[in-house]
Design a protein around this motif. Structure first.
Motif, PDB file in Angstrom:
ATOM      1  N   TRP A 132       0.835  -1.203   0.000  1.00 21.52           N
ATOM      2  CA  TRP A 132       0.000   0.000   0.000  1.00 21.52           C
ATOM      3  C   TRP A 132       0.871   1.256   0.000  1.00 21.52           C
ATOM      4  O   TRP A 132       0.579   2.229  -0.680  1.00 21.52           O
ATOM      5  N   ASP A 133       1.946   1.247   0.769  1.00 20.97           N
ATOM      6  CA  ASP A 133       2.829   2.414   0.856  1.00 20.97           C
ATOM      7  C   ASP A 133       3.480   2.749  -0.479  1.00 20.97           C
ATOM      8  O   ASP A 133       3.791   3.906  -0.749  1.00 20.97           O
ATOM      9  N   ARG A 134       3.688   1.754  -1.315  1.00 24.14           N
ATOM     10  CA  ARG A 134       4.359   1.978  -2.604  1.00 24.14           C
ATOM     11  C   ARG A 134       3.431   2.534  -3.677  1.00 24.14           C
ATOM     12  O   ARG A 134       3.899   2.966  -4.726  1.00 24.14           O
ATOM     13  N   SER A 167       0.860   5.099  -5.631  1.00 22.14           N
ATOM     14  CA  SER A 167       0.632   6.545  -5.719  1.00 22.14           C
ATOM     15  C   SER A 167      -0.780   6.845  -5.200  1.00 22.14           C
ATOM     16  O   SER A 167      -1.595   5.940  -5.019  1.00 22.14           O
ATOM     17  N   SER A 168      -1.066   8.119  -4.966  1.00 23.03           N
ATOM     18  CA  SER A 168      -2.381   8.469  -4.407  1.00 23.03           C
ATOM     19  C   SER A 168      -3.515   8.088  -5.357  1.00 23.03           C
ATOM     20  O   SER A 168      -4.573   7.632  -4.916  1.00 23.03           O
ATOM     21  N   ASN A 169      -3.323   8.260  -6.671  1.00 20.08           N
ATOM     22  CA  ASN A 169      -4.371   7.869  -7.627  1.00 20.08           C
ATOM     23  C   ASN A 169      -4.590   6.358  -7.624  1.00 20.08           C
ATOM     24  O   ASN A 169      -5.722   5.885  -7.702  1.00 20.08           O
ATOM     25  N   LYS A 178      -4.096   4.393  -5.105  1.00 16.46           N
ATOM     26  CA  LYS A 178      -4.761   4.025  -3.845  1.00 16.46           C
ATOM     27  C   LYS A 178      -6.276   4.175  -3.986  1.00 16.46           C
ATOM     28  O   LYS A 178      -7.030   3.332  -3.499  1.00 16.46           O
ATOM     29  N   ILE A 179      -6.708   5.232  -4.671  1.00 13.27           N
ATOM     30  CA  ILE A 179      -8.145   5.432  -4.894  1.00 13.27           C
ATOM     31  C   ILE A 179      -8.706   4.287  -5.736  1.00 13.27           C
ATOM     32  O   ILE A 179      -9.757   3.723  -5.416  1.00 13.27           O
TER      33      ILE A 179
END
Length: 57
Positions: free
Chosen positions: A13-15, A17-19, A21-22
């Motif tokens: 999850w940490d790796r 990007s924000s997009n 993750k969505i």
């Protein structure tokens, strides 16, 4: 003191990007909404990742 990277699902999850993750959250919610027993598949995969990471050490 440096923070050690997390392992298992949270490390993956940490790796992201924000997009991404969505997108990942949406892809997790849709199967659960359509087929609630799929929660057990997700839980099984999380356990598998933890066991796999502990064996690598």
């Amino acid at each position: 003191m440096e923070k050690e990277p997390r392992t298992g699902f949270m490390g993956e999850w940490d790796r992201l990007s924000s997009n991404m993750k969505i997108v990942a959250v949406i892809l997790l919610i849709i199967p659960i909404y359509l087929y609630p027993p799929s929660v057990f598949l997700y839980m099984g995969y999380a356990v598998y990742l933890n066991v796999r990471d502990k064996r690598k050490k």
